[in-house]
Design a protein around this motif. Structure first.
Motif, PDB file in Angstrom:
ATOM      1  N   THR A   1       0.181   3.809  -1.224  1.00  0.00           N
ATOM      2  CA  THR A   1      -0.690   4.649  -1.895  1.00  0.00           C
ATOM      3  C   THR A   1      -1.590   4.221  -2.931  1.00  0.00           C
ATOM      4  O   THR A   1      -1.436   2.863  -3.335  1.00  0.00           O
ATOM      5  N   SER A   2      -2.540   4.896  -3.488  1.00  0.00           N
ATOM      6  CA  SER A   2      -3.459   4.473  -4.326  1.00  0.00           C
ATOM      7  C   SER A   2      -3.771   5.504  -5.508  1.00  0.00           C
ATOM      8  O   SER A   2      -3.984   6.589  -4.523  1.00  0.00           O
ATOM      9  N   GLU A   3      -3.814   5.241  -6.596  1.00  0.00           N
ATOM     10  CA  GLU A   3      -4.410   6.372  -7.237  1.00  0.00           C
ATOM     11  C   GLU A   3      -5.966   6.583  -7.485  1.00  0.00           C
ATOM     12  O   GLU A   3      -6.664   7.303  -7.877  1.00  0.00           O
ATOM     13  N   GLN A   4      -6.603   5.397  -6.793  1.00  0.00           N
ATOM     14  CA  GLN A   4      -8.205   5.522  -6.769  1.00  0.00           C
ATOM     15  C   GLN A   4      -8.593   5.863  -5.249  1.00  0.00           C
ATOM     16  O   GLN A   4      -7.836   5.860  -4.493  1.00  0.00           O
ATOM     17  N   SER A   5      -9.624   6.428  -5.405  1.00  0.00           N
ATOM     18  CA  SER A   5     -10.475   7.292  -4.253  1.00  0.00           C
ATOM     19  C   SER A   5     -11.066   6.098  -3.324  1.00  0.00           C
ATOM     20  O   SER A   5     -11.076   5.010  -3.732  1.00  0.00           O
ATOM     21  N   PRO A   6     -11.138   6.500  -1.986  1.00  0.00           N
ATOM     22  CA  PRO A   6     -11.558   5.594  -1.115  1.00  0.00           C
ATOM     23  C   PRO A   6     -12.921   5.095  -1.593  1.00  0.00           C
ATOM     24  O   PRO A   6     -13.899   5.814  -2.370  1.00  0.00           O
ATOM     25  N   THR A   7     -13.401   4.042  -1.544  1.00  0.00           N
ATOM     26  CA  THR A   7     -14.800   3.566  -2.061  1.00  0.00           C
ATOM     27  C   THR A   7     -15.481   2.510  -1.397  1.00  0.00           C
ATOM     28  O   THR A   7     -14.856   1.831  -0.480  1.00  0.00           O
ATOM     29  N   GLU A   8     -16.743   2.432  -1.611  1.00  0.00           N
ATOM     30  CA  GLU A   8     -17.678   1.067  -1.046  1.00  0.00           C
ATOM     31  C   GLU A   8     -17.949   0.434  -2.165  1.00  0.00           C
ATOM     32  O   GLU A   8     -18.642  -0.737  -1.711  1.00  0.00           O
ATOM     33  N   LYS A   9     -17.390   0.518  -3.264  1.00  0.00           N
ATOM     34  CA  LYS A   9     -17.468  -0.421  -4.455  1.00  0.00           C
ATOM     35  C   LYS A   9     -16.236  -0.503  -5.320  1.00  0.00           C
ATOM     36  O   LYS A   9     -15.728   0.054  -6.290  1.00  0.00           O
ATOM     37  N   PRO A  10     -15.417  -1.459  -4.600  1.00  0.00           N
ATOM     38  CA  PRO A  10     -14.016  -1.719  -5.077  1.00  0.00           C
ATOM     39  C   PRO A  10     -14.036  -2.203  -6.613  1.00  0.00           C
ATOM     40  O   PRO A  10     -14.526  -3.210  -6.833  1.00  0.00           O
ATOM     41  N   GLU A  11     -13.450  -1.475  -7.565  1.00  0.00           N
ATOM     42  CA  GLU A  11     -13.374  -1.941  -8.875  1.00  0.00           C
ATOM     43  C   GLU A  11     -11.830  -1.681  -9.273  1.00  0.00           C
ATOM     44  O   GLU A  11     -11.573  -0.543  -9.424  1.00  0.00           O
ATOM     45  N   ASN A  12     -11.081  -2.784  -9.580  1.00  0.00           N
ATOM     46  CA  ASN A  12      -9.855  -2.594 -10.261  1.00  0.00           C
ATOM     47  C   ASN A  12      -8.937  -1.642  -9.415  1.00  0.00           C
ATOM     48  O   ASN A  12      -8.347  -0.737  -9.821  1.00  0.00           O
ATOM     49  N   VAL A  13      -9.045  -1.743  -7.865  1.00  0.00           N
ATOM     50  CA  VAL A  13      -8.124  -1.009  -6.876  1.00  0.00           C
ATOM     51  C   VAL A  13      -6.806  -1.517  -6.876  1.00  0.00           C
ATOM     52  O   VAL A  13      -6.705  -2.783  -7.153  1.00  0.00           O
ATOM     53  N   VAL A  14      -5.833  -0.559  -7.060  1.00  0.00           N
ATOM     54  CA  VAL A  14      -4.362  -1.051  -6.970  1.00  0.00           C
ATOM     55  C   VAL A  14      -3.793  -0.293  -5.861  1.00  0.00           C
ATOM     56  O   VAL A  14      -4.063   1.028  -5.712  1.00  0.00           O
ATOM     57  N   ILE A  15      -3.079  -0.923  -4.850  1.00  0.00           N
ATOM     58  CA  ILE A  15      -2.455  -0.124  -3.776  1.00  0.00           C
ATOM     59  C   ILE A  15      -1.144  -0.744  -4.016  1.00  0.00           C
ATOM     60  O   ILE A  15      -0.775  -1.784  -4.030  1.00  0.00           O
ATOM     61  N   LYS A  16      -0.037   0.303  -3.921  1.00  0.00           N
ATOM     62  CA  LYS A  16       1.193   0.117  -4.058  1.00  0.00           C
ATOM     63  C   LYS A  16       1.913   0.417  -2.874  1.00  0.00           C
ATOM     64  O   LYS A  16       1.436   1.169  -1.754  1.00  0.00           O
ATOM     65  N   GLY A  17       3.071  -0.243  -2.499  1.00  0.00           N
ATOM     66  CA  GLY A  17       3.808  -0.034  -1.255  1.00  0.00           C
ATOM     67  C   GLY A  17       5.344  -0.488  -1.236  1.00  0.00           C
ATOM     68  O   GLY A  17       5.623  -1.071  -2.214  1.00  0.00           O
ATOM     69  N   LYS A  18       5.765  -0.384   0.042  1.00  0.00           N
ATOM     70  CA  LYS A  18       7.163  -0.830   0.100  1.00  0.00           C
ATOM     71  C   LYS A  18       7.226  -1.624   1.216  1.00  0.00           C
ATOM     72  O   LYS A  18       6.585  -1.615   2.237  1.00  0.00           O
TER      73      LYS A  18
END
Length: 279
Positions: A103-120
Motif C-alpha cells: 500500500t501507499s498513501e501517495q498516488s502513482p507518479t512520474e516524479k517520485p518524491e518521498n514515496v513510502v510503500i508499506k507491506g508484509k
C-alpha cells in the motif's frame, strides 16, 4: 408490472458490486498510472540517462539509456526489497513479500518524491520502503517496522542484480575481439575505509582483494562498453554499506549482485539510503 421484483434485483446488483469492490480493494496491487503506455506501473521516472520503474506488484528496475534509445532489456538492473531473518544457527532466510499487502498513501507518479510503500512478508512482519528522486538520482531506503509473529532477528535489505553486460557475446562476437573489448571495461569499488580497487571486465571479484571474502563497500562504479558511454554509480550513505557477490570464477562482466544494509545500531530510524545514478 412487478416493481418490487425489479427493485430487489437492483438492490442485489448494487450489493454484489459493492462486495466485488471490497474484494478487489482487499486484494489489489499498488495503483497504476493512467497513461495508456504506463498502465501497470506505480512509478515511472525518466531522464536522459535512465528509466526507473516500479510496477503495481512492487517489482522495481533501472534501465540505462543508450545513445539513441534505452539499452537492451536484458541489461536492466532488477532491484529487490527484502526482509531477512537470521535463524539461531546463523542461516539467513529471505521472507517472501505478499504483493497484495503493498500500500501507499501517495498516488502513482512520474516524479517520485518521498514515496513510502508499506507491506508484509511471511510471518506478518511489516516493512516500509522509501523512494525519492533528487538531482537526477534515485534514492532508496527502508526498514522493518514490526516483527509480526517472527521471533528471530530481522533486517531490511535491498539487492541490485547487475546482469551479464554482454548477453549475446557467446554467439555474436569473435572471442579474441570480445576479450579485448571487455578488458577495457572497469568495475571500481570504494571500501568502507576509503581505499579503492579496480578490476577489468574479465577479472573475477576475487581480484579486488587478497582476502577470501570481499569486505563491505560504500560505492561501486560500473563502466561497460555495452552501456554506450554511461557509467552506473551505486553508493551507500554513511551508516550503511554494500556487499558484492558473484559466482566463483565468473568474470565481472558476467554479472553480480550488490546487497545494501543499514547499520541498525548506528541508524535505528532507518534514515540511511542507497543511491543510484548514471554519469
Amino acid at each position: 408490472m412487478n416493481l418490487n421484483c425489479g427493485c430487489r434485483k437492483v438492490v442485489l446488483l448494487v450489493a454484489g458490486l459493492a462486495s466485488l469492490g471490497s474484494f478487489l480493494q482487499a486484494h489489489a496491487d499498488l495503483p497504476t498510472l493512467e497513461k495508456k503506455e504506463l498502465l501497470g506501473y506505480f512509478i515511472r521516472f525518466e531522464n536522459r540517462n535512465f528509466r526507473y520503474d516500479v510496477n503495481t506488484k512492487g517489482e522495481t528496475s533501472l534501465l540505462l539509456a543508450g545513445k539513441k534509445d534505452y539499452l537492451d532489456q536484458r541489461l536492466k538492473v532488477n532491484i529487490n526489497f527484502r526482509v531477512e531473518e537470521t535463524e539461531p544457527n546463523g542461516q539467513i532466510v529471505v521472507k517472501n513479500i505478499d504483493p497484495s499487502s503493498l500500500t501507499s498513501e501517495q498516488s502513482p507518479t512520474e516524479k517520485p518524491e518521498n514515496v513510502v510503500i508499506k507491506g508484509k512478508v511471511t510471518g506478518d512482519a511489516t516493512f516500509e520502503v522509501y523512494m525519492t528522486e533528487a538531482r537526477g538520482a534515485i534514492i532508496l531506503g527502508g526498514k522493518v517496522t514490526n516483527p509480526g509473529t517472527l521471533k528471530n532477528p530481522l533486517r531490511f535489505s535491498i539487492k541490485a542484480k547487475i546482469p551479464n553486460a554482454y548477453p549475446n557475446s557467446q554467439t555474436t562476437e569473435d572471442l579474441g575481439k570480445f576479450e579485448a573489448l571487455v578488458k577495457k571495461d572497469r568495475v571500481q569499488v570504494l571500501w568502507m575505509d576509503g581505499k579503492n580497487a579496480k578490476i577489468t571486465g574479465v577479472d573475477p571479484f576475487s581480484a579486488l582483494t587478497k582476502e577470501a571474502a570481499v569486505p563491505p563497500i560504500s560505492a561501486a562504479y560500473m563502466d561497460f562498453s555495452s552501456y554506450e558511454g554511461n557509467k552506473l554509480v551505486i553508493t551507500a550513505d554513511p551508516n550503511s554499506s554494500m556487499m558484492i557477490s558473484s559466482p566463483t570464477g565468473k568474470s565481472a562482466y558476467q554479472g553480480f549482485e550488490l546487497t545494501w544494509y543499514s547499520d541498525a545500531a548506528k541508524d535505528p530510524e532507518g534514515k540511511a539510503r542507497l543511491n543510484f545514478s548514471v554519469k
